[in-house]
Design a protein around this motif. Sequence first.
Motif, mmCIF file in Angstrom:
data_model
loop_
_atom_site.group_PDB
_atom_site.id
_atom_site.type_symbol
_atom_site.label_atom_id
_atom_site.label_comp_id
_atom_site.label_asym_id
_atom_site.label_seq_id
_atom_site.Cartn_x
_atom_site.Cartn_y
_atom_site.Cartn_z
ATOM 1 N N SER A 192 0.790 -1.241 0.000
ATOM 2 C CA SER A 192 0.000 0.000 0.000
ATOM 3 C C SER A 192 0.818 1.285 0.000
ATOM 4 O O SER A 192 0.796 2.071 0.954
ATOM 5 C CB SER A 192 -0.986 -0.034 1.183
ATOM 6 O OG SER A 192 -1.846 -1.137 1.024
ATOM 7 N N HIS A 206 -3.433 -0.922 -1.562
ATOM 8 C CA HIS A 206 -4.370 0.187 -1.299
ATOM 9 C C HIS A 206 -3.578 1.495 -1.425
ATOM 10 O O HIS A 206 -3.105 2.057 -0.435
ATOM 11 C CB HIS A 206 -4.929 0.000 0.125
ATOM 12 C CG HIS A 206 -5.967 0.982 0.553
ATOM 13 N ND1 HIS A 206 -7.281 0.896 0.180
ATOM 14 C CD2 HIS A 206 -5.891 2.068 1.355
ATOM 15 C CE1 HIS A 206 -7.970 1.891 0.738
ATOM 16 N NE2 HIS A 206 -7.144 2.622 1.448
ATOM 17 N N TYR A 246 -8.881 9.595 5.851
ATOM 18 C CA TYR A 246 -8.296 8.261 5.687
ATOM 19 C C TYR A 246 -9.278 7.173 6.109
ATOM 20 O O TYR A 246 -9.518 6.199 5.393
ATOM 21 C CB TYR A 246 -7.015 8.235 6.521
ATOM 22 C CG TYR A 246 -6.158 6.986 6.466
ATOM 23 C CD1 TYR A 246 -5.802 6.404 5.246
ATOM 24 C CD2 TYR A 246 -5.674 6.404 7.646
ATOM 25 C CE1 TYR A 246 -4.978 5.286 5.213
ATOM 26 C CE2 TYR A 246 -4.847 5.291 7.621
ATOM 27 C CZ TYR A 246 -4.513 4.728 6.407
ATOM 28 O OH TYR A 246 -3.698 3.625 6.383
ATOM 29 N N ASP A 276 -11.265 4.055 4.241
ATOM 30 C CA ASP A 276 -11.126 2.663 4.677
ATOM 31 C C ASP A 276 -12.479 2.015 4.974
ATOM 32 O O ASP A 276 -12.651 0.812 4.794
ATOM 33 C CB ASP A 276 -10.200 2.570 5.897
ATOM 34 C CG ASP A 276 -8.799 2.107 5.494
ATOM 35 O OD1 ASP A 276 -8.698 1.319 4.524
ATOM 36 O OD2 ASP A 276 -7.820 2.513 6.132
ATOM 37 N N TYR A 323 -4.906 -6.544 7.229
ATOM 38 C CA TYR A 323 -4.235 -5.276 6.925
ATOM 39 C C TYR A 323 -2.823 -5.362 7.472
ATOM 40 O O TYR A 323 -2.636 -5.348 8.688
ATOM 41 C CB TYR A 323 -4.952 -4.109 7.595
ATOM 42 C CG TYR A 323 -6.359 -3.888 7.091
ATOM 43 C CD1 TYR A 323 -7.428 -4.608 7.618
ATOM 44 C CD2 TYR A 323 -6.619 -2.947 6.099
ATOM 45 C CE1 TYR A 323 -8.725 -4.392 7.160
ATOM 46 C CE2 TYR A 323 -7.912 -2.728 5.637
ATOM 47 C CZ TYR A 323 -8.951 -3.451 6.162
ATOM 48 O OH TYR A 323 -10.230 -3.253 5.709
ATOM 49 N N VAL A 357 0.014 -3.578 8.222
ATOM 50 C CA VAL A 357 0.367 -2.155 8.375
ATOM 51 C C VAL A 357 1.103 -1.973 9.708
ATOM 52 O O VAL A 357 0.814 -2.667 10.680
ATOM 53 C CB VAL A 357 -0.914 -1.272 8.362
ATOM 54 C CG1 VAL A 357 -0.557 0.202 8.418
ATOM 55 C CG2 VAL A 357 -1.765 -1.563 7.129
ATOM 56 N N HIS A 364 -6.072 3.466 14.471
ATOM 57 C CA HIS A 364 -6.877 3.605 13.249
ATOM 58 C C HIS A 364 -7.670 2.331 12.972
ATOM 59 O O HIS A 364 -8.875 2.376 12.705
ATOM 60 C CB HIS A 364 -5.957 3.927 12.065
ATOM 61 C CG HIS A 364 -6.626 3.802 10.731
ATOM 62 N ND1 HIS A 364 -7.505 4.744 10.241
ATOM 63 C CD2 HIS A 364 -6.572 2.822 9.792
ATOM 64 C CE1 HIS A 364 -7.951 4.357 9.056
ATOM 65 N NE2 HIS A 364 -7.406 3.193 8.746
#
Length: 571
Positions: free
Chosen positions: A126, A163, A312, A316, A334, A336, A343
Amino acid sequence: MDMKQIIAGRIADAAQVCFEHCALTAADVAAMIEMPPDKKLGDYALPCFRLSKTLRKAPPMIAAALAEKIDAPEIDRVEVVGGYLNVFLSRSQMARGIVEAVLAHPGRWGASDVGAGKTVCLDYSSINIAKRFHIGHLSTTMIGHSLKRIYAFNGYETVGINHLGDWGTQFGKMICAYKKWGDRAQVEAGGVQAMVDLYVRFHEASQSDPALEDEGRAWFKKIEDGDPEAMEIFSWFKEVTLKDTQRVYDLLGVRFDSYNGEAFYNDKMEPVVCELREKGLLQESQGAQVVKLDDYGMPPALVLRSDGASLYITRDLAAALYRQNTYHFDKCLYVVAYQQNLHFRQLFKILELMGYDWSKNMEHVAFGMVSYEGRALSTREGYVVYLEDLLNKAVEKAREIIEEKSPNLPNKDEVARQVGVGAVVYFDLHNERIKDIDFRWERALSFEGETGPYVQYTHARCCSVLRKAQAYQGVQPEYGVLCDDEAMDALMLLSRFPETVRKAMDQNEPSLITRHTTSLAQAYNKYYFEHRIMEESDPAGSAARVNLTAAVCDVIKTGLYLIGMEAPDRM
Ligand code: ARG
C-alpha cells in the motif's frame, strides 16, 4: 503424516480401552503432548496431571494404565516417569513413514485444504504516490506477500490489494509545483525522486510566499472536481510512481491482484456516510462529523471535516464494504505498521457498530519498525535508505561473494539476485513481526548462522548430493540407518513442518516458517557432517540417506517459497 498426530491417536485409542466414558479425542491429546528437551526421556511425553481431574485417578496411575494398553507399530516402547507417559518411537518405522510421506507430496508437504471455498483479502505494501519506496516499506510488502502464499498453500482464494495512498491535498501542491517549475521529460527521467524534489521546492517557496498554499489547494480542488488537466497530470504522477515501484516488486517477485487505492473510493463514500447517519452513529463536533467511541476507550473517529472533506478512515470504511461486497471475504488482513493500531481498532469497531458481523474477520497484522545499521530512519533528518538501493547493493555483495567462493558457477547473475534479495527478505521475516528490526549487512549476508544465504546454501548442498545419487534410484532403502539422534532431529523437523505452517497462518506470523526452515537446515548440516550419505558398500542404507536428503531439500524449498524466497540449485 504428522507423527505427533499419529501418536496422539494411538494414546486416545488406549484411553478408550482403559477408562470408561472417556471422551478424550486425538486432538485433545495432541494439544497436551510435549517434546522432552532430552531424548533420553523419549521423543514425546504426555503429562497426565490435567487428566487426573476428569478421570479421578492419580497421574502416575493414568500413565501406567495407558502404558499397558498402548499398542502401535510406530512406538518402540513407553516408560512411566512420575505422572508422565514417555513415548519412544520406533525410529526406523518413523523414518520410513516421514520420508516417504514427504516424498509423496513434492512441493506440497504441509499444504492443506482448510481454506477451500474461502477467500482472504490481504492489504499490504500500500504505497503512497509520489513518495519513494524506502526500507520502512519492506515489512508490509514481504509479510503480506508471504501470508498470501501461506494462505494459498492452505487452499484459500487470495486477493492481494495495494491500497494506494493516492489522495490528499499534497497532490494539489505537487501539481502546482510541477506547473511552475516542472518539466515533463525531467520527471519522466527522474521518476519519483523528481516529484519529491518538486514537492520540497514547493514547501520552501511557500515559506516566503504563503499565496502558494492557496494555489496548491485550488489545484487539489480541481482534482476533486475532475478537471481534465489536473486529472491528466495526476494520473501521470501515479503511472510514474508505479513504474518506479514495479522495479522493486519485480526484484522481490511480488504481485498484486488489485491497485484500488484511496482515490478509487471517491464515489463510494457518500453511501457509507449516509448509512452511518441513518444508523445514528454520526455526531457533529465543531462542524465536523465524528463517530464517538468513548464507550470503547477510544477517541472519536473523524469521518468528515468541517469543509466536508473525507478522511483516511472514511476511505477505509468504504474500502471494507467494497471488499466484502466484491470478494465476500472470510478474512481481511491489513499488514500495516503498529503505529496505525488505533486507526484499525476504530475502523473495526465502527463496522461492528454498523451491524456488520463480518467485521470480526478483519485483522490488523501489525509489525515493528526498521532501522538501518543501528540508526532509526528519519526523512526529516535526511536519513533514508531506499529499498531499491538496498536490494541492488545486496545483489552486488552476493555477486562478490560468489565470485570469491564459486567462480565457476553458471548463471552467476541470476544466483546473485536470488541470494542478495533472499538475504534481505530473510532478515525481514526472521524475527517475530511485532519486534523492531535493525538491518545489518554483516548479519544479513553471512553464510553462517541464521541467515538467508545459509539456508539457501543448505538447499544447494542437498541438490548437489542428489545430483550424485542417481545410482541409488531403484534401490530399496533400509531406513534402519536413520536411527541416530542427528537423523531423528531432521526427521522430527520434517514431521512437524505442517503444524508450523498451520500455526504461521493462524497467527499471521511468517517468522515461524523462517525459523522452522532454518532449524531444518541446521539439523541436516549436522547430519551431513557426521555421516557419509553415500557408501558404496551399503546401497540400501545409502538409498535411505539419499531419500532423507531429498525430503529435506524439498521441504527447505517449500519453506523458502512460503516466505517469498527462491532456492537456487547451485551456489
Ligand atoms: N498508505 C498507507 C501508509 O503508508 C498504508 C495504507 C494501509 N492500508 C489501508 N487500507 N489503510 O501509511
